[in-house]
Design a protein around this motif. Structure first.
Motif, PDB file in Angstrom:
ATOM      1  N   GLU A  19     -10.593  -7.016 -15.765  1.00 46.16           N
ATOM      2  CA  GLU A  19      -9.620  -6.276 -16.572  1.00 46.16           C
ATOM      3  C   GLU A  19      -8.779  -7.200 -17.451  1.00 46.16           C
ATOM      4  O   GLU A  19      -8.453  -6.865 -18.593  1.00 46.16           O
ATOM      5  CB  GLU A  19      -8.705  -5.496 -15.628  1.00 46.16           C
ATOM      6  N   ARG A  35      -1.203  -5.685  -7.569  1.00 46.17           N
ATOM      7  CA  ARG A  35      -2.589  -5.806  -7.085  1.00 46.17           C
ATOM      8  C   ARG A  35      -2.898  -7.263  -6.722  1.00 46.17           C
ATOM      9  O   ARG A  35      -3.576  -7.545  -5.732  1.00 46.17           O
ATOM     10  CB  ARG A  35      -3.558  -5.287  -8.149  1.00 46.17           C
ATOM     11  N   PRO A  53       1.857   5.297  -6.666  1.00 46.43           N
ATOM     12  CA  PRO A  53       0.580   4.938  -7.336  1.00 46.43           C
ATOM     13  C   PRO A  53       0.755   4.130  -8.619  1.00 46.43           C
ATOM     14  O   PRO A  53       0.010   3.179  -8.853  1.00 46.43           O
ATOM     15  CB  PRO A  53      -0.055   6.298  -7.598  1.00 46.43           C
ATOM     16  N   GLU A  54       1.732   4.510  -9.456  1.00 46.95           N
ATOM     17  CA  GLU A  54       1.898   3.804 -10.718  1.00 46.95           C
ATOM     18  C   GLU A  54       2.306   2.345 -10.495  1.00 46.95           C
ATOM     19  O   GLU A  54       1.848   1.451 -11.205  1.00 46.95           O
ATOM     20  CB  GLU A  54       2.938   4.517 -11.598  1.00 46.95           C
ATOM     21  N   GLU A  55       3.174   2.116  -9.508  1.00 49.63           N
ATOM     22  CA  GLU A  55       3.566   0.740  -9.193  1.00 49.63           C
ATOM     23  C   GLU A  55       2.421  -0.032  -8.556  1.00 49.63           C
ATOM     24  O   GLU A  55       2.203  -1.214  -8.849  1.00 49.63           O
ATOM     25  CB  GLU A  55       4.776   0.737  -8.251  1.00 49.63           C
ATOM     26  N   ALA A  56       1.679   0.637  -7.678  1.00 49.60           N
ATOM     27  CA  ALA A  56       0.574  -0.033  -6.990  1.00 49.60           C
ATOM     28  C   ALA A  56      -0.498  -0.491  -7.963  1.00 49.60           C
ATOM     29  O   ALA A  56      -1.193  -1.489  -7.717  1.00 49.60           O
ATOM     30  CB  ALA A  56      -0.017   0.891  -5.942  1.00 49.60           C
ATOM     31  N   LYS A  57      -0.653   0.225  -9.102  1.00 49.41           N
ATOM     32  CA  LYS A  57      -1.691  -0.120 -10.079  1.00 49.41           C
ATOM     33  C   LYS A  57      -1.309  -1.324 -10.939  1.00 49.41           C
ATOM     34  O   LYS A  57      -2.173  -1.906 -11.604  1.00 49.41           O
ATOM     35  CB  LYS A  57      -1.956   1.084 -10.998  1.00 49.41           C
ATOM     36  N   GLN A  58      -0.032  -1.676 -10.953  1.00 49.95           N
ATOM     37  CA  GLN A  58       0.388  -2.788 -11.796  1.00 49.95           C
ATOM     38  C   GLN A  58      -0.344  -4.067 -11.386  1.00 49.95           C
ATOM     39  O   GLN A  58      -0.482  -4.359 -10.191  1.00 49.95           O
ATOM     40  CB  GLN A  58       1.903  -3.001 -11.681  1.00 49.95           C
ATOM     41  N   ARG A  96       0.821  -1.216   0.000  1.00 44.68           N
ATOM     42  CA  ARG A  96       0.000   0.000   0.000  1.00 44.68           C
ATOM     43  C   ARG A  96       0.855   1.265   0.000  1.00 44.68           C
ATOM     44  O   ARG A  96       0.362   2.345  -0.348  1.00 44.68           O
ATOM     45  CB  ARG A  96      -0.937  -0.015   1.207  1.00 44.68           C
ATOM     46  N   ILE A 101     -10.487  -6.985  -5.132  1.00 45.96           N
ATOM     47  CA  ILE A 101      -9.310  -6.826  -5.999  1.00 45.96           C
ATOM     48  C   ILE A 101      -9.270  -7.934  -7.045  1.00 45.96           C
ATOM     49  O   ILE A 101      -9.017  -7.688  -8.237  1.00 45.96           O
ATOM     50  CB  ILE A 101      -8.022  -6.837  -5.150  1.00 45.96           C
TER      51      ILE A 101
END
Length: 668
Positions: free
Chosen positions: A665, A639, A630-635, A626, A658
């Protein structure tokens, strides 16, 4: 006895070699229903590198006194007190061969620390100690004794015969494993290669003589020295040296070696050959070591790398527009030249035809030197591949062996078959990476072609094909039987590794460990295969043998310091032993990826009942994930990791949200 009196404790490799000889002698005696009953250093003769068990006088006396109905006279203890098994000291009337195994333990103890496990002021004290006292661990007095050797010795010394090794035959593989280079010593067979042709007839006579001598001296009949075991009936073919000065002709040296290997493979049970994949990998390793100045005798080094007693090597030269091949056949044990076939001369414009002539010439020489079956074997091989097809195959082998990249090698193998549709060996090498790609339909089509032309494959390759067929059919037992047969042909090949993997999948870890212990992970086709140690670690883990798991993981880390999984294996073993703090400290020191650390440690802690500690590290994983940008967390990968960690701490709702998002997706 004289050696012990002079030197005290012996070097571990020497002690292991002597013990192995004693145990092999007892194996023979026990199979002939002879219990020695007086195994002690005084009754072991040392002749150069041999240990021979002598003086079966007590066994003979008991047999004559009792008519072989019983092995003792009731109430009378026969033997030497310092080496008596508890049942022997107590004059038990039901003594059997396991009393000899106890005595082996006493001798082993003495060889390693310089004295027997029990010392008494009187005969009665000594006998009582055997019956009532527990011997101190051998490692208490000599910490350098390998754990496996210490365990073997102490198991021999169990009070109850049922708790000891049950047969000498059962002990031999353990001592053989300890006698490998990683454990200290390895015997070398020295049967002269020139005697191969006579060996079948000679063995008949030897067996009769051995039976007559069994009551007098039980010995290891094959002379041995230091080094690596060489099989006098195994032949390896080297990569031929390119002395033409033209690098474009390099593949010709490999095609020559491969072609001769194809011819040898038809020799039947009389001869064992090293499959080309193993020979090629070993030859390239030896050449690299020679180039670095670490190997002086390339022929001997190749023999030791593959365990082969005979080496076929040579070179090729340019003579105008022709190429001349020169071949040597060497007895690797003695280092002497068996002989050289007449050179083969041919056009450089027809390399495959030239290699075919070379193959026939070598087979004819082997037929004259060893056995007539070689003469016919080359005829069974079929046409050799075109030079262009072999070049593509060679490129695939380079990628496979030098880079350990199966998937990268696949297109080269397929290209080789495309260039020559009779080059079926290339398809064998294409099957395994195709399985790893999970394209089973494609694998099935490859196997269909191979099955229709199985007579063009070596016996070794046919077993690989049948292993693939069993895998496709979901028949694990058939796959295991096939790859076991391949491994018997070439013990140091990757076939042995695949065999161990299938045993693991089939939940047979004890057998898996026996298979792995029988090969040297640092020779031949096993060299550089770090997954060997992964198999060893996991098998011990499956058996709950966490001390052995820890030892294997540490050996793996020492050999492969850059392989990230082995610190985790070591930590996992420590957790299994209850050393949680030490495990976490190790992972902190290694500096591995944080989530991998949390996942490996958390799973191991949970498995071994450390529930609170497991939840703690999983919550640390959640916090780490957490806190990512943000960009890494969205990968998707991160997730998924977060969902996995939430699942582990039973945060079901968030984990499900999740997971459902990822399914929507990325449905595939």
């Amino acid at each position: 006895r004289e050696k012990l009196a002079k030197e005290g404790e012996l070097p571990i490799p020497e002690a292991v070699r002597i013990l192995r000889d004693i145990v092999e002698a007892l194996k023979h005696a026990h199979k002939n229903n002879v219990v020695h009953r007086d195994i002690k250093p005084d009754n072991v003769m040392l002749a150069e590198d041999h240990a021979l068990v002598t003086d079966f006088g007590v066994a003979k006396a008991v047999s004559e006194a009792t008519g072989a109905v019983s092995l003792t006279t009731e109430g009378v203890a026969l033997g030497t007190p310092a080496y008596m098994a508890p049942e022997q000291a107590a004059a038990d009337p039901h003594i059997d061969h396991r009393a000899d195994i106890y005595a082996v333990g006493v001798i082993a103890y003495e060889l390693l620390i310089g004295r027997t496990p029990f010392v008494g002021n009187t005969l009665q004290e000594l006998l009582a100690a055997h019956v009532t006292q527990t011997p101190e661990p051998v490692t208490k007095y000599r910490e350098s004794v390998p754990p496996a050797l210490a365990e073997l010795v102490m198991k021999c010394l169990e009070k109850k015969a049922a708790d000891r090794w049950q047969t000498a035959e059962e002990m031999l593989p353990q001592l053989e494993a300890l006698a490998t280079p990683s454990g200290g010593t390895t015997p070398v067979g020295t049967v002269p290669i020139s005697a191969m042709k006579r060996s079948r007839k000679i063995l008949i006579g030897v067996s009769v003589v051995a039976a007559v001598l069994a009551a007098l001296v039980v010995a290891i009949l094959i002379p041995r020295g230091g080094g690596v075991a060489l099989d006098p009936e195994r032949i390896v073919v080297a990569v031929f040296r390119n002395e033409t000065g033209d690098p474009s002709l390099d593949p010709l040296g490999k095609q020559a070696g491969h072609g001769i290997t194809q011819g040898i493979r038809g020799g039947g049970e009389f001869v064992r050959f090293t499959p080309w994949e193993v020979a090629l990998q070993s030859a390239q390793y030896v050449q690299g070591e020679a180039g670095a100045g670490r190997v002086r005798n390339v022929v001997r080094a190749l023999a030791e790398e593959t365990g082969s007693g005979t080496v076929i090597s040579g070179a090729y030269y340019l003579e105008g527009d022709s190429i001349r091949f020169q071949v040597d056949v060497t007895d690797a044990v003695s280092g002497s030249l068996v002989g050289s076939p007449e050179p083969v001369l041919g056009s450089r414009q027809a390399p495959s035809e030239l290699v075919g002539h070379l193959q026939q010439r070598v087979m004819g020489f082997l037929a004259m030197a060893f056995d007539e079956r070689f003469a016919a074997s080359a005829e069974q091989v079929g046409r050799l591949p075109t030079y262009e097809a072999y070049q593509a195959f060679d490129e695939g082998m380079n990628v496979l062996i030098d880079q350990y990249n199966q998937l990268g090698a696949l297109p080269h193998f397929l290209r080789a078959f495309e260039l020559d549709s009779t080059f079926y060996t290339a398809l064998i090498y294409a099957c395994i990476p195709a399985i790893n790609l999970d394209d089973l339909g494609f694998v099935d089509s490859l196997v269909g072609v191979l099955a229709a032309h199985a007579d063009q494959l070596s016996e070794y390759d046919r077993h690989w094909m049948r292993m693939v067929q069993g895998t496709l059919a979901g028949d694990a037992e058939a796959a295991l039987q096939a790859i076991t047969s391949a491994a018997q042909i070439a013990p140091q090949s990757r076939a042995t590794y695949i065999r161990s993997y299938l045993l693991e999948v089939m939940n047979r870890p004890r057998e898996e460990l026996e298979v792995l212990a029988a090969v040297d992970p640092n020779r031949g086709g096993m060299r550089g295969l770090f997954m060997y140690w992964a198999r060893v670690c996991l098998a011990h883990r499956m058996l709950g043998e966490h001390s052995q798991e820890l030892d294997a993981a540490r050996r793996a880390r020492e050999q492969y310091p850059d392989e990230v999984r082995f610190p985790f294996y070591e930590a996992r073993a420590l957790i299994g032993l209850g050393q949680v703090d030490e495990a976490r400290q190790l992972l902190d020191e290694v500096g591995v990826d944080a989530f991998d650390y949390y996942e490996w440690a958390g799973q191991a802690l949970r498995v071994h009942g450390h529930i609170d500690a497991a939840r703690e590290v999983f919550f640390q994983a959640i916090e780490w994930l957490r806190a990512l940008p943000p960009e890494e967390a969205k990968q998707p990968q991160n997730r998924y990791r977060l969902a996995d960690a939430l699942y582990a701490v039973e945060e079901w709702t968030e984990a499900q949200e999740i997971a459902e998002g990822l399914v929507t997706e990325i449905p595939e």
